[in-house]
Every structure is written in C-alpha cells, then in structure tokens.
Design a protein around this motif. Structure first.
Motif, PDB file in Angstrom:
ATOM      1  N   LEU A  92       6.859   9.214   4.618  1.00 33.35           N
ATOM      2  CA  LEU A  92       5.495   9.246   5.145  1.00 33.35           C
ATOM      3  C   LEU A  92       5.421  10.151   6.367  1.00 33.35           C
ATOM      4  CD1 LEU A  92       2.577   8.275   5.257  1.00 33.35           C
ATOM      5  CD2 LEU A  92       3.364   6.218   6.433  1.00 33.35           C
ATOM      6  N   SER A  93       6.424  10.043   7.241  1.00 28.79           N
ATOM      7  CA  SER A  93       6.458  10.882   8.438  1.00 28.79           C
ATOM      8  C   SER A  93       6.517  12.358   8.073  1.00 28.79           C
ATOM      9  CB  SER A  93       7.671  10.500   9.298  1.00 28.79           C
ATOM     10  OG  SER A  93       7.756  11.319  10.445  1.00 28.79           O
ATOM     11  N   LYS A  94       7.350  12.711   7.101  1.00 27.89           N
ATOM     12  CA  LYS A  94       7.473  14.114   6.692  1.00 27.89           C
ATOM     13  C   LYS A  94       6.189  14.613   6.032  1.00 27.89           C
ATOM     14  CE  LYS A  94      12.494  14.075   6.107  1.00 27.89           C
ATOM     15  NZ  LYS A  94      13.626  14.125   5.132  1.00 27.89           N
ATOM     16  N   SER A  95       5.522  13.732   5.276  1.00 24.81           N
ATOM     17  CA  SER A  95       4.281  14.154   4.606  1.00 24.81           C
ATOM     18  C   SER A  95       3.183  14.458   5.618  1.00 24.81           C
ATOM     19  CB  SER A  95       3.821  13.070   3.626  1.00 24.81           C
ATOM     20  OG  SER A  95       3.310  11.938   4.314  1.00 24.81           O
ATOM     21  N   LEU A  96       3.236  13.813   6.787  1.00 20.44           N
ATOM     22  CA  LEU A  96       2.229  14.034   7.825  1.00 20.44           C
ATOM     23  C   LEU A  96       2.622  15.131   8.803  1.00 20.44           C
ATOM     24  CD1 LEU A  96       1.330  10.321   8.701  1.00 20.44           C
ATOM     25  CD2 LEU A  96      -0.162  11.981   7.588  1.00 20.44           C
ATOM     26  N   TRP A  97       3.848  15.645   8.682  1.00 18.26           N
ATOM     27  CA  TRP A  97       4.376  16.569   9.694  1.00 18.26           C
ATOM     28  C   TRP A  97       3.469  17.791   9.876  1.00 18.26           C
ATOM     29  CZ3 TRP A  97       8.111  16.332  13.273  1.00 18.26           C
ATOM     30  CH2 TRP A  97       8.531  17.503  13.874  1.00 18.26           C
ATOM     31  N   SER A  98       3.135  18.464   8.777  1.00 15.59           N
ATOM     32  CA  SER A  98       2.327  19.684   8.879  1.00 15.59           C
ATOM     33  C   SER A  98       0.911  19.385   9.367  1.00 15.59           C
ATOM     34  CB  SER A  98       2.269  20.388   7.526  1.00 15.59           C
ATOM     35  OG  SER A  98       3.553  20.803   7.128  1.00 15.59           O
ATOM     36  N   VAL A  99       0.339  18.271   8.901  1.00 18.31           N
ATOM     37  CA  VAL A  99      -1.011  17.893   9.333  1.00 18.31           C
ATOM     38  C   VAL A  99      -1.021  17.627  10.833  1.00 18.31           C
ATOM     39  CG1 VAL A  99      -2.891  16.240   9.019  1.00 18.31           C
ATOM     40  CG2 VAL A  99      -1.461  16.866   7.077  1.00 18.31           C
ATOM     41  N   LYS A 100      -0.022  16.876  11.291  1.00 21.02           N
ATOM     42  CA  LYS A 100       0.080  16.556  12.718  1.00 21.02           C
ATOM     43  C   LYS A 100       0.239  17.819  13.553  1.00 21.02           C
ATOM     44  CE  LYS A 100       3.982  15.867  14.329  1.00 21.02           C
ATOM     45  NZ  LYS A 100       5.371  15.424  14.490  1.00 21.02           N
ATOM     46  N   LEU A 118      -0.441   9.537  -0.241  1.00 17.51           N
ATOM     47  CA  LEU A 118       0.472   9.159   0.832  1.00 17.51           C
ATOM     48  C   LEU A 118      -0.017   9.715   2.167  1.00 17.51           C
ATOM     49  CD1 LEU A 118       3.196   7.766   1.491  1.00 17.51           C
ATOM     50  CD2 LEU A 118       4.297   9.984   1.158  1.00 17.51           C
ATOM     51  N   VAL A 119      -0.473  10.965   2.153  1.00 15.62           N
ATOM     52  CA  VAL A 119      -1.023  11.577   3.374  1.00 15.62           C
ATOM     53  C   VAL A 119      -2.283  10.835   3.818  1.00 15.62           C
ATOM     54  CG1 VAL A 119      -1.963  13.692   4.382  1.00 15.62           C
ATOM     55  CG2 VAL A 119      -0.062  13.821   2.756  1.00 15.62           C
ATOM     56  N   LEU A 120      -3.157  10.519   2.854  1.00 16.57           N
ATOM     57  CA  LEU A 120      -4.393   9.804   3.189  1.00 16.57           C
ATOM     58  C   LEU A 120      -4.109   8.421   3.755  1.00 16.57           C
ATOM     59  CD1 LEU A 120      -6.732  10.754   0.201  1.00 16.57           C
ATOM     60  CD2 LEU A 120      -7.008  11.393   2.602  1.00 16.57           C
ATOM     61  N   LEU A 121      -3.070   7.752   3.253  1.00 19.77           N
ATOM     62  CA  LEU A 121      -2.700   6.451   3.805  1.00 19.77           C
ATOM     63  C   LEU A 121      -2.296   6.596   5.266  1.00 19.77           C
ATOM     64  CD1 LEU A 121      -2.058   3.418   3.541  1.00 19.77           C
ATOM     65  CD2 LEU A 121       0.248   4.083   2.810  1.00 19.77           C
ATOM     66  N   GLY A 122      -1.491   7.621   5.567  1.00 21.13           N
ATOM     67  CA  GLY A 122      -1.094   7.861   6.955  1.00 21.13           C
ATOM     68  C   GLY A 122      -2.293   8.107   7.853  1.00 21.13           C
ATOM     69  N   LEU A 143       0.832  -1.205   0.000  1.00 20.43           N
ATOM     70  CA  LEU A 143       0.000   0.000   0.000  1.00 20.43           C
ATOM     71  C   LEU A 143       0.866   1.255   0.000  1.00 20.43           C
ATOM     72  CD1 LEU A 143      -2.990  -0.551   2.468  1.00 20.43           C
ATOM     73  CD2 LEU A 143      -3.084  -0.246  -0.017  1.00 20.43           C
ATOM     74  N   LEU A 144       1.921   1.245   0.816  1.00 24.26           N
ATOM     75  CA  LEU A 144       2.806   2.400   0.895  1.00 24.26           C
ATOM     76  C   LEU A 144       3.517   2.632  -0.440  1.00 24.26           C
ATOM     77  CD1 LEU A 144       4.055   4.660   2.484  1.00 24.26           C
ATOM     78  CD2 LEU A 144       5.618   3.037   3.553  1.00 24.26           C
ATOM     79  N   ASP A 145       3.967   1.553  -1.060  1.00 23.13           N
ATOM     80  CA  ASP A 145       4.635   1.677  -2.365  1.00 23.13           C
ATOM     81  C   ASP A 145       3.686   2.209  -3.439  1.00 23.13           C
ATOM     82  OD1 ASP A 145       7.119   0.785  -1.487  1.00 23.13           O
ATOM     83  OD2 ASP A 145       6.601  -1.323  -1.792  1.00 23.13           O
ATOM     84  N   ALA A 146       2.428   1.766  -3.358  1.00 28.34           N
ATOM     85  CA  ALA A 146       1.452   2.144  -4.386  1.00 28.34           C
ATOM     86  C   ALA A 146       0.881   3.551  -4.193  1.00 28.34           C
ATOM     87  CB  ALA A 146       0.299   1.134  -4.400  1.00 28.34           C
TER      88      ALA A 146
END
Length: 517
Positions: A240-248, A197-201, A187-190
């Motif tokens: 993935l962590s960086k993509s969620l950083w601002s949302v978090k 990527l953000v939605l997966l997180g 899933l992460l690769d796809a």
C-alpha cells in the motif's frame, strides 16, 4: 494559467538538480522562489492559490499516512532508537533555544519552536538514500529509520499542541478506532493490487483520517498517521505504501512550491540558513557519539548519523502550523542541508573505509547484540543474502549438504528462516566489523545472493582479503556487473535471467528423459 507554470518550473528545476545528484525537492523549492521572483519583475500574478494550498495539505497527509504504515513497535522499541532520539532532541533544544534567543533577539517560545524544527532529520532524504543503497533493513538503516519515526511522532505532538485546537466530545470516538482494524484489514485484502488499492489509501489518509479527525476537533495530520499505523502490521502494508509513493511525491511538490512562492528570502533568512548550515556537522556528531554510547560499532553509528545529518521537511510542516513567518528561512536551511547531505551519503562507505580506524577508537568495549562476531563453526557452504535466490539455493544444497549456513542483513527475515528450519543468522556483508569478527575455518564455497552489486563486490573482496581460497559464485542482471564481481575475487558470476532460462529448460529435458524411460 498558474498550474502550467507550476508544473513546468517544478519539472525543469527538479530535473536540473537531479542531474547533479541532489534530491529533486531542492529544485521544487528553487522553482517556487524563481516563480516568486518572476512575479515581482513582470506583470504576471504568481501567488499561492487555494488549490495549491489544498495540494500541499494532501501531500503532507499522505506523507504522514505512509509514515504510519511503517510504524511498527518493534522498529522503535530499542534503547538506541528511543534513547538516541530523545536525548538528541533534548540536547539540541537545550543548546539551540538559548543560542537563538540571545543571537537573534527572539522570544523564548519562538526560539524553542525553531530549535525543535531544526532538531528533526529528513525522513524523505534518509529513506531515499538508504533505499537506493538497499540498506533500509541493514542494522544502521533500521536504527536511522527508527529514530526518524520517533522524531515524526514528536513533530506531530508539537503540531497538535501548537495548532491549539480544542477537541469536541466526539473526539472520544478515537479510542474505539482499534476495533475497526479487522474491518480495515478486510478492506485492504479485498482491494486487490491496482487502482482500488490507491483509492483505499486516499480514503483512509484524506477522508477518514484527515477530514474525520478535523471534524471532531483533532489534527488532520494526526488522523492520517493513526490510520496508517492501524494497518502497519498487515502483510500488505508496504505494498500500500509503495502504491501511494508516486501520488504522495507529486502532491508534496505543491508543498515545496507553496513555500517558495510565498516570498523570496531576504538577507536575514540567508544569514539564518548559513548559520544553520555551519552547525549542521554538530548534529551529526551528536548522533554519532550518542549511538556509540548505546554500544553500536563505529561503522553503524557513522552510517546512521550521516543519514540523519540534515534538516527535515517535517520542520517545515511544523513551521507551517506554528511559525509561518519562518517558513522561508527554514526552507533555505533544509535545502542547504540536502545539498551537503546527499553527496556525503552517496560516498558514506568510502568515507568510512578511509577514516574507519580513527573512528573505531571511540567504540566501547561492549557491543550491541546485533553486532557481535560470528563463528561459522563446521559450516562448509555459506550463502550471503537469503532472498528468493538465496533461499532457493539453500533449499537445493540442503538436499546434499548438511553443514550449510545462510546470512542476511534483515533480522526479521533471518528469524523467519529459522522458524522454517533453515540455519540462517543476521549479518551485514557491507559491515567491516562483521568481516573482522568472522571465523570460517571449514567453508569451501560461498554463494553471493545479495540484493545489490555493491554488497557483492565488498563480500568478494573481503573474502579474498581474509585469505579465503575456496569457490565464490554470484549472480547479477548485467554483464558489466558480472565482470566487476569476477574482478573483485569471485570465481564465477552468472547472469540471472540466463540462469533462469537454463533452469526452465532443464525441467523440460528432465521431463522428456523421464518419458523416454
């Protein structure tokens, strides 16, 4: 509209404290208290709503999910991390619990939970401080982050115990979650690199981890951490962590606002925070001497302990579950510790440079394997910093020079280079003890390809201080930094983008010459 007030006050106060060098979350707490005070003196109804509570909870789950993404066993399985964190936790609880019980006339259980909350250090502040100085992968940075991860695990265990949830029989499904790892990897690769990527997180942290664990009677916080940890070894976990950083970060604003809106601090809360502030140096001293006991050099122990000398937002999260009546006093204590810790960490290297000789007296005779002296033997060219630029320089020079060595402050990166056949060893250029133990009798040229300007300045100064008369060259993005590097002792400092353009043009010229002949 309460949301408009929340956002306006949070931004204004966050920006204000940021301009004076403090973490914005101090401003978010202040915004909450200011909103609470505004509501008490006007006819406005300003209180925590269900929406704000949900936003705060999402922020906590995302924080734990990103912590899980960093949860690699090799980062915490070391004596200094496990021993240092557990001993510090045990000693802090053993000292603070009876002190709080006697001084504040509390029950033993409340005193113990308060001691536990005060034992944690801030993952958010330490990570931001270390990242801003590009020291997350330096030895002292890895030790600090490892200890923080251990503390986060302890906090999660306390929260699960304090919540008193009784798992259902379906909770046994959790033991089969590792079987899902290959599917999650696919899933992460796809998911690509954009919004999917953000939605997966969000799906893993909030739906499968948070809501899923809650449905079977387990802590939603535990679920978020577990699903993050399941992806920790994937090559794209940090992306993935960086993509969620601002949302978090945006959702965590709600957590700090919620605490402030909950009520203004009374005299008892301010007294508690003042006492917590006075004993804060003891927390740092305990970390310093514990890390020295695990054979760290004084510099590494000092920098790690200084990053950990603060109180934690995890203490607030624990209190929100186990001690809701103590949220405001703890929030004031956390804010005060950030006010002290942030500027100290900014000048950590300068402070150690001034007092390092005194602190070094407490070192043991044996040192940690990662901090042993380095001999360059017959090395003629040394490259400091083995990222993309350093690696390209190494591979080019290796065609003409065999006596070549690369140095990097990330041991994992050094090991990867060794597997690829490069002569690369672990070393932290900003560590004074590294320079005092460095032997480089045959080196005639040094390339400074370190990631940050401070590291290049330190390396250039120290090389000249050691009496090195050879050629030192560096690269940087900005002209003022190039000038500072040359003033520090480098012979030349080139602008990275200019050199990239020259290199591209040289390919054109080489190709044209080949066609003409």
């Amino acid at each position: 509209m309460p949301e408009a007030l929340w956002i306006s006050f949070a931004f204004a106060l966050g920006l204000l404290v940021k301009t004076i060098g403090l973490p914005p979350l101090v401003g978010y707490l202040a915004a909450g208290f200011l909103l609470s005070g505004l509501g008490s003196v006007t006819d406005l109804t300003i209180e925590s709503t269900h929406a704000l509570e949900e936003i705060a909870h999402v922020g906590v789950l995302l924080l734990l999910f990103t912590v899980g993404l960093k949860l690699k066993l090799r980062s915490i399985i070391s004596p200094e991390v496990i021993g240092g964190s557990l001993l510090h936790f045990g000693i802090t609880c053993a000292v603070f619990t009876p002190g709080l019980y006697l001084l504040m006339d509390l029950s033993w259980s409340t005193a113990l939970l308060l001691a536990i909350a005060l034992s944690f250090s801030s993952t958010v502040l330490a990570a931001k401080v270390l990242e801003s100085k590009r020291e997350l992968r330096a030895f002292h940075g890895r030790v600090a982050i490892g200890i923080l991860i251990m503390q986060d695990l302890i906090a999660l265990a306390v929260m699960s115990f304090a919540a008193g949830q009784t798992p259902s029989e379906w909770a046994l499904i959790v033991f089969g979650l590792p079987l899902l790892r290959p599917f999650l990897y696919r899933l992460l690769d796809a998911s690509g690199h954009d919004e999917l990527l953000v939605l997966l997180g969000l799906l893993l942290a909030l739906v499968l981890g948070g809501y899923g664990f809650d449905m079977v009677g387990l802590s939603s916080e535990l679920g978020a951490l577990v699903f993050g940890a399941m992806l920790a070894n994937h090559p794209r976990s940090q992306e993935l962590s960086k993509s969620l950083w601002s949302v978090k970060e945006a959702f965590l604003v709600g957590f700090f606002l919620q605490i402030g809106i909950g009520g203004l601090p009374d005299t008892d809360a301010l007294i508690f925070a003042a006492i917590a502030g006075l004993v804060l140096p003891l927390k740092g001293l305990l970390f310093f001497f514990l890390l020295l006991a695990f054979r760290l050099r004084a510099r590494s122990a000092f920098l790690s302990s200084l990053a950990l000398t603060n109180y934690s937002e995890f203490g607030l999260i624990v209190a929100s579950v186990a001690l809701p009546d103590w949220l405001v006093p703890l929030a004031i204590s956390v804010s005060l510790s950030f006010v002290v810790s942030a500027p100290l960490n900014r000048f950590a290297h300068s402070i150690f440079e001034r007092y390092g000789n005194r602190l070094a007296r407490f070192e043991g005779k044996q040192h940690h394997p990662d901090e042993q002296p380095i001999s360059l033997g017959g090395t003629r060219v040394m490259i400091m910093g083995m990222g993309r630029t350093g690696t390209a320089a190494y591979d080019w020079i290796a065609r003409h020079e065999t006596e070549l060595m690369g140095l990097d402050s990330d041991p994992a990166k050094a090991q990867a280079h060794q597997k690829e056949g490069r002569n690369v060893v672990f070393a932290d250029a900003e560590d004074a003890s590294f320079w005092s133990g460095l032997h480089m009798p045959s080196v005639h040229s040094v390339i400074l390809a370190l990631g940050d300007i401070e590291g290049k300045l330190v390396a250039a100064r120290m090389l000249r201080k050691l009496g090195f008369r050879g050629y030192i060259v560096a690269h940087t993005m900005y002209e003022d930094e190039a000038k500072a590097i040359r003033e520090a002792g480098a012979n030349d400092a080139y602008l990275t983008m200019n050199e990239t353009g020259v290199a591209l043009a040289s390919h054109i010229v080489s190709r044209s010459d080949a066609h003409e002949h």
